[in-house]
Design a protein around this motif. Structure first.
Motif, mmCIF file in Angstrom:
data_model
loop_
_atom_site.group_PDB
_atom_site.id
_atom_site.type_symbol
_atom_site.label_atom_id
_atom_site.label_comp_id
_atom_site.label_asym_id
_atom_site.label_seq_id
_atom_site.Cartn_x
_atom_site.Cartn_y
_atom_site.Cartn_z
ATOM 1 N N ILE A 160 0.845 -1.201 0.000
ATOM 2 C CA ILE A 160 0.000 0.000 0.000
ATOM 3 C C ILE A 160 0.874 1.242 0.000
ATOM 4 C CG2 ILE A 160 -1.670 1.286 1.331
ATOM 5 C CD1 ILE A 160 -3.137 -0.962 0.490
ATOM 6 N N ALA A 161 1.931 1.204 0.795
ATOM 7 C CA ALA A 161 2.827 2.346 0.833
ATOM 8 C C ALA A 161 3.457 2.557 -0.531
ATOM 9 C CB ALA A 161 3.898 2.108 1.890
ATOM 10 N N SER A 162 3.915 1.467 -1.101
ATOM 11 C CA SER A 162 4.504 1.565 -2.440
ATOM 12 C C SER A 162 3.522 2.225 -3.385
ATOM 13 C CB SER A 162 4.836 0.169 -2.965
ATOM 14 O OG SER A 162 6.039 -0.274 -2.431
ATOM 15 N N LEU A 211 0.972 4.185 -2.750
ATOM 16 C CA LEU A 211 0.720 5.608 -2.508
ATOM 17 C C LEU A 211 1.895 6.452 -2.987
ATOM 18 C CD1 LEU A 211 -1.075 5.511 0.923
ATOM 19 C CD2 LEU A 211 -2.016 5.985 -1.319
#
Lengths: 171, 678, 430, 97
Positions: A27-29, A31
């Motif tokens: 998810i971080a990737s 975003l």
């Protein structure tokens, strides 16, 4: 002013790209990648490509990345993710390759591409004045590139059918 | 090519009918082996039709002076480079005669087989093979070029193999089939080599072309034509069981008796004779080959006759007799008397088929009797027979007719053909090779005497004297059924009168016989077919030596031969009747010369020692050293191991990980990019 | 042509900054008041009183709510992903607030330093910017639902995102006829088209597009009858179940500002924007910085048009609330059905129809003006009748299964059960 | 600004390459590919300032292809996940020998 903005969005884009590659959480990737895309849209605006900037956000940030987000959440890859970054030598190799690629591409693009033609900026500006931002792209697209344009519609149709077929449990 | 006065009627159909029979019977054999009724009608039926068609053609041809063969091209079979081989059939007097013999005898034997094989579980299969054989035999005799003939040649070999090994569960019989097949291959190699030589030198394989071009292209008596004809003759020795390749034929008696009668006596084995007659032009160009053919023929005739003297197996005796008679035929064609050879071929077809089927009737009866009482005796061994004339009177009579015919007793068929051969050998003893011919003549006479003797011995041992098969068994001896006896009678009739169609002038002109068919009819009939060969031979031969070699004309020597035969038969009967035989199981091994003859001059053993064992040993060595060690291990497996080693090394790069592949792709792209830039 | 004079660079910056602050404040205040309005309206519709204790007529109720939200405890679900949980409301509210930037809300204002256009940024891509930003709004909702680590929230988030992605298509396609008529995508051009060129509000010649746009806008803002994402009866409150205090109000603010923006867009695109009907005095257009075409700009005209624009917008806000308290919620599959199988084909067909009509009119040499618009209105009337007739056959958005059954099925008596026979219950659709 | 943008595009492309080499999560690999596509898009847009509007038209096509690719690719990933319960590429080594 626009130079400053360029640097701001360029660093955001690079930072987003770096974050995308290095973050372990999908998810971080994702975003970070959205951040990069958004920065790219801003850069497009600075480069005078308003329409491209708009569809960059609509298509990439608004559609494709939402699709990715959807899949990540659907497969529940965001909560109990396993780290998937390869270790040691691979990181070195990866970033060395990245550096080499960047360097070589820079050489190619800056030595060959930029000096070939000039004045496209003015041409585009004239087209935008006459036909406005959308029309300046729409006219050549529907006039000179009509066949490729129609072919992309076929491509999209094929992609739709393919995706439906693949994603259905039973066809 | 069409002839003004004659059109062949449904020539292709003659060939196709047996093939249709094969398809029908083959289908039955595969799908419903128990439906024997279909086979009973289809098997002989197609042959009856084919025979009828052959007769129609024959009578159509009879009144016409056919100067050249009629060739029917069906389709282009092998258009390769400048070789153009058509699937073509050819009809001339020679092939017409052969077609008649083949279809006629085959038909009779098919009918006989209905009775003989009636109880066999492989009934349909048997008829399928038999029909297929007839098909190939017809292709052989009707083929218009060497390749088509070769197809028939190989096909009959195949069918011979299938039929010898028909009861393939019996190891011995299967082995006999293999032996026949392998020995034939040696001959076939000769045929092929000759064919290739012909093609390289004459550029064609059509009979017509070859025979037209040969006298001009090939030098008379030259090495080339001699080589070609000798190779052709090698093929003939294989197919027609001549020295040195005769050894398969006696073993081939393992097959069903009608098969022995049809294939191994009447038709297939005469293919070699037919082939030599067909290629007479080439042989005429090679006098050395002619001497070889005649010499081998005479030698085989005498040699096989001596072996026949000491055999106990009734079919073996007949087999050696066949080899011997085939030797006569080769003697005839070897001295250039093609018509005479064909004549003997025809009469031999009649009486040998008759004798074989007579022996078949005997074996059938004895086998049935032994089978009834569960006696483990050999039903083919003559020592287990004796005195059968009381139980098989019809067989006894027809067998005697056959014996008289083969022995050359006037007026039976064999007399005319055999005496003509003997006379021709003597009459052609002119020119540089005269002494040879005289020797052949003497051997032929000796062989004729031996023939008369061993046939007499066969008859006496089988039908006369005391009964050795056991009292209990005698009650089970039965005469053959009508479906078997009728063909016997027909053939007996043919054996009697068959020779009259070619009565020598010397006899035909006797006032008493004036009502008989025109003299030397066969010669007249075949004259157009053998004319090219005669045209080459005739001038070199000059006038025939009518009186050779000891004076006296044809009629005189015919009378001498007749007298000899009668004397031998008469004396032989009384001698053999006095000999005491015990049943095979109790008999001792013969001794002395008799043992040598019984052992067939140890030819099989000699072949075994001189050829088979060295070949097997060499093969084994080649197998172990060259095949297994060198080719298999070093070359094949070695190549495999090497590439596997490389593959193993390469597979280390194949991690299956997508990233690695991507990395490799990127690196490759970078290297290319670097080369382009730097 | 009136050359009022362009703004200097410094003045432009100052004016822009002022306008940004002003509009932002206005929106926040409006949103606060809308919450009160909604509650009073629902009360009125349901024959209640609604909040009326804080201040006169409860006018200070939003202030009290805001204070309460600020002072409430911030709760975090135990297994939530903290960063994304925090990020979600921000991602939700930001696009909602900045979407308004391209909407022209009044006639140009002449000032001593030059002419000020009453729009924060008149981007050349105009409405594409709005589409882009609304498509970003989905991130906040999805993230909220996912990071809460609560299955109701997650389901709500999934529903919301799927719904928004689906209706974005309908929204975008319903705008294409507008662009085709206006010949540009900037909102000022759209307003000018309605004011002067066509002299007709686009709701008339493009009524069907208007209708589709309104439906899509309802779905995009997750308002009833499309509030599947926060369906109380099924999902508690959907994606913001786990949120409390100010983060919760941020979702609320985002929703109401979305409603406001959507209403402003409807007003601008289909009801002539700040145009005052039947009056030529406000027909002005900025063709270059400082140069105005048409009527002479004046400060009172600006005020008047602003008022008209506010009125139109508030009307649509009222419509939003009115619908919310009258129309029941769709089932989820009906929402998807409507989006993909009704809206999308209808929009495509309508685009074709409008395009064809325009080509025909151009071929007939009809000048682009009132007659042109009226002709299109006629075409649209026919199309709308056909569309509504198709819609009203209980097939497309029929509420429940039994409505599709033959009428006789409802009156059928239960069958008699005889011995040895299985019991066959009538399918009465319940 | 043109040259700078081209350099930036090369850097972003390099980052995408690094991601493809370093990451094993199929979805992230996919996103890295999208990043590379975008880097190319940036180069196109930048070069359109030199050579005219065609650069932007090509970006349009690239985006269409990217959308199609994302749809099909994600469908593939979903079916892979259904089959293997993971999207970590280290578990998918069927291409080995």
């Amino acid at each position: 002013m626009s130079d400053l903005l360029w640097w701001v969005f360029a660093s955001l884009a690079i930072g987003g790209g770096l974050g995308m590659v290095t973050r372990k959480n999908p998810i971080a990737s994702l975003l970070f990648l959205v951040l990069t895309f958004f920065s790219l849209a801003a850069l497009y605006v600075l480069l005078g490509a308003h329409f491209i900037a708009a569809i960059q956000v609509i298509v990439y940030a608004g559609a494709i990345m939402v699709l990715f987000l959807f899949v990540i959440m659907l497969l529940n890859l965001g909560h109990d993710y396993r780290p998937d970054v390869r270790g040691g030598a691979w990181i070195v190799a990866g970033f060395a390759t990245a550096g080499l690629t960047g360097w070589l591409l820079t050489r190619v693009l800056t030595t060959e591409g930029a000096v070939v033609a000039q004045g496209g900026e003015l041409e585009i500006a004239a087209a935008v004045r006459e036909w406005n931002a959308v029309g300046a792209i729409a006219l050549p697209l529907f006039r000179d590139y009509l066949v490729p344009f129609e072919l992309t519609s076929v491509l999209l149709l094929v992609a739709i059918i393919g995706a439906v077929l693949l994603a259905k449990r039973r066809v | 090519m069409e002839h003004a006065g004659f059109r062949p009627v449904l020539l292709g159909l003659i060939v196709l009918l047996p093939l249709a029979g094969f398809v029908i019977n083959g289908a039955v054999a595969l799908l419903a082996p128990a439906r024997k009724r279909i086979v009973t009608w289809a098997g002989p039926g197609v042959l009856a039709l084919a025979f009828a068609l052959a007769l129609v053609n024959f009578f159509g041809m009879l009144g016409v002076e056919l100067e050249q063969a009629i060739v029917r091209d069906y389709w282009s079979w092998m258009p390769v480079g400048n070789l153009e081989v058509a699937a073509a059939l050819q009809l001339d007097q020679l092939s017409m005669l052969m077609t008649l013999i083949v279809t006629g005898v085959s038909f009779v034997i098919h009918v006989y087989s209905v009775g003989y094989m009636g109880d066999d579980p492989g009934y349909a299969r048997y008829f399928a093979y038999l029909n297929l054989f007839v098909f190939f035999m017809l292709v052989l005799v009707l083929g218009a070029n060497f390749p088509v003939m070769f197809v028939g040649w190989e096909g009959v070999g195949l069918c011979s193999y299938l039929l010898i090994g028909f009861w393939f569960r019996d190891r011995e019989k299967a082995d006999a089939g293999k032996k026949a097949f392998i020995v034939n291959r040696i001959g076939d190699l000769g045929f092929m080599v000759a064919m290739l030589l012909l093609f390289t030198n004459l550029g064609s394989l059509d009979f017509e072309e070859v025979f037209r071009a040969a006298p001009a292209t090939l030098a008379y008596g030259g090495a080339l034509v001699t080589t070609i004809t000798l190779f052709l003759f090698l093929g003939a020795t294989g197919k027609s069981a001549q020295i040195p390749l005769y050894i398969w034929l006696p073993d081939a008696m393992a097959g069903p008796t009608p098969v022995s009668a049809l294939i191994h006596a009447a038709t297939m084995v005469t293919a070699g004779v037919y082939m030599v007659a067909r290629t007479g032009v080439l042989f005429a160009l090679a006098p050395v080959s002619m001497i070889v053919v005649a010499g081998i023929g005479a030698l085989t005739a005498l040699f096989a006759a001596t072996i026949g003297l000491a055999q106990y197996d009734i079919k073996k005796v007949l087999a050696y007799s066949t080899v011997s008679q085939l030797g006569y035929m080769f003697l005839a064609v070897g001295v250039g008397a093609f018509g005479t050879g064909m004549f003997h071929l025809m009469t031999h077809a009649f009486f040998k088929a008759l004798l074989f089927r007579g022996s078949g009737a005997v074996i059938h009866a004895v086998h049935g009797a032994f089978h009834h009482t569960h006696k483990e005796w050999d039903p083919q061994d003559m020592r287990n027979m004796g005195g059968l004339r009381h139980y098989l009177p019809l067989t006894w009579i027809v067998m005697w007719i056959g014996t008289l015919a083969i022995s050359g007793v006037w007026p039976f068929a064999g007399f005319f053909s055999k005496d003509e051969i003997i006379w021709q050998a003597a009459a052609r003893a002119v020119g540089p090779f005269a002494p040879w011919f005289t020797a052949f003549w003497a051997m032929a006479i000796a062989a004729a005497v031996l023939t008369a003797f061993y046939m007499t011995r066969l008859m006496i041992m089988t039908f006369h004297g005391e009964i050795r098969c056991g009292a209990a068994e005698c009650t089970h001896l039965h005469e053959v059924p009508a479906v078997m006896s009728l063909p016997l009678v027909v053939l007996a009739g043919l054996s009697t009168v068959g020779g009259w169609v070619n009565m020598p002038h010397a006899i035909a002109e006797l006032p008493v016989l004036g009502w008989l068919p025109s003299a030397e009819w066969i010669h007249a009939w075949l004259e157009p077919a053998v004319r090219p060969a005669e045209a080459i031979l005739g001038p070199r031969l000059g006038a025939l030596n009518e009186a050779a070699p000891l004076g006296g004309g044809e009629a005189f020597w015919a009378a001498v031969a007749f007298a000899l035969a009668v004397v031998v038969i008469g004396v032989g009967s009384s001698v053999v009747l006095r000999w005491k035989y015990r049943p095979a199981l109790e008999s001792l091994e013969p001794v002395g010369l008799k043992k040598v003859l019984y052992r067939k001059w140890y030819v099989d053993e000699a072949y075994e020692t001189l050829i088979v064992r060295p070949v097997v040993a060499t093969s084994r060595a080649l197998w172990r050293l060259v095949d297994e060690a060198l080719i298999d291990n070093v070359l094949v497996n070695g190549a495999g191991y090497t590439s596997r080693a490389f593959g193993w090394a390469g597979s280390r790069l194949q991690t299956g990980q997508l990233n690695t592949y991507a990395f490799a792709v990127v690196l490759g792209a970078l290297i290319l990019l670097g080369f382009m830039l730097l | 042509m009136h050359d009022v004079g362009a703004l200097s660079r410094t003045a432009f910056l100052i004016v822009s900054a002022t306008m940004v602050v002003g509009v932002f404040t206005l929106i926040m205040v409006a949103v606060a008041l809308f919450t009160l309005l909604e509650r009073r309206l629902s009360a009125w519709i349901q024959d209640r009183l609604g909040p009326n204790r804080v201040g006169p007529q409860g006018i200070l109720q939003p202030v009290a709510d805001g204070l309460k939200n600020l002072l409430k405890e911030e709760t975090y679900p135990a297994q939530a992903s903290r960063i994304y949980f925090l990020l979600a409301p921000m991602l939700s509210i930001t696009p909602a607030l900045i979407t308004f930037a391209v909407v022209p809300f009044a006639a140009p204002l002449p000032t001593p330093w030059g002419l000020v256009e009453m729009v924060i940024a008149d981007l050349p891509i105009g409405i594409l910017y709005i589409l882009a930003l609304t498509s970003l709004g989905v991130y906040g909702i999805v993230m909220a639902g996912w990071s809460s680590n609560n299955k109701y929230a997650f389901l709500g988030g999934l529903r919301a995102s799927a719904q928004m992605v689906s209706y974005e298509v309908g929204l975008g396609l319903s705008l294409i006829p507008v662009f085709m008529l206006a010949g540009n995508v900037t909102l000022t051009q759209v307003v000018w088209t309605q004011q002067e060129e066509l002299g007709l509000w686009l709701a008339l010649p493009l009524g069907l597009a208007f209708f589709l746009f309104v439906i899509s806008a309802f779905a995009e803002t997750n308002r009833l009858p499309f509030d599947l994402a926060e369906a109380e009866s099924e999902l508690i409150t959907g994606y913001h179940t786990e949120y409390s205090s100010m983060k919760f109000s941020m979702f609320f603010i985002a929703e109401y500002s979305n409603v406001l923006t959507a209403s402003a867009l409807m007003a601008t695109l289909f009801l002539g924007g700040w145009d005052i009907p039947f009056w030529q005095g406000d027909d002005m257009r900025v063709v270059a910085p400082g140069v105005v075409q048409g009527a002479l700009p004046a400060w009172w005209k600006t005020l008047l048009t602003l008022g008209v624009f506010a009125g139109k917008t508030v009307f649509f806000v009222f419509l939003f609330m009115w619908v919310r308290w009258t129309v029941p919620r769709f089932r989820y599959d009906q929402v998807m059905h409507l989006g993909w199988k009704v809206m999308l084909p209808t929009a495509l067909a309508y685009i074709t129809l409008v395009g064809t009509s325009m080509l025909v009119l151009d071929a007939l040499d009809v000048p682009f003006g009132l007659r042109y618009g009226l002709f299109l209105t006629a075409v649209n009337l026919v199309a709308a009748i056909v569309f509504l007739w198709l819609l009203d056959r209980d097939r497309v958005i029929g509420g429940a299964t039994y409505r599709r059954l033959p009428r006789t099925a409802l009156r059928r008596e239960p069958p008699l059960v005889t011995a040895g026979e299985g019991v066959v219950l009538p399918n009465d659709g319940t | 600004m043109l040259t700078r943008s081209l350099v930036l595009s090369a850097i972003l492309f390099g980052l995408g390459v690094a991601g493809v080499v370093v990451r094993r999560n199929a979805i992230i690999l996919f996103m890295c590919i999208e990043l590379m596509l975008n880097a190319v898009n940036l180069a196109f847009v930048a070069l359109s300032r030199a050579a005219g509007i065609e650069g932007q038209i090509f970006v349009f096509f690239v985006m269409t292809v990217a959308a199609a690719e994302a749809a099909v690719g994600l469908a593939i990933i979903i079916s892979i996940f259904r089959h293997a319960e993971t999207v970590d590429m280290k578990n998918f080594n069927l291409l080995r020998w």
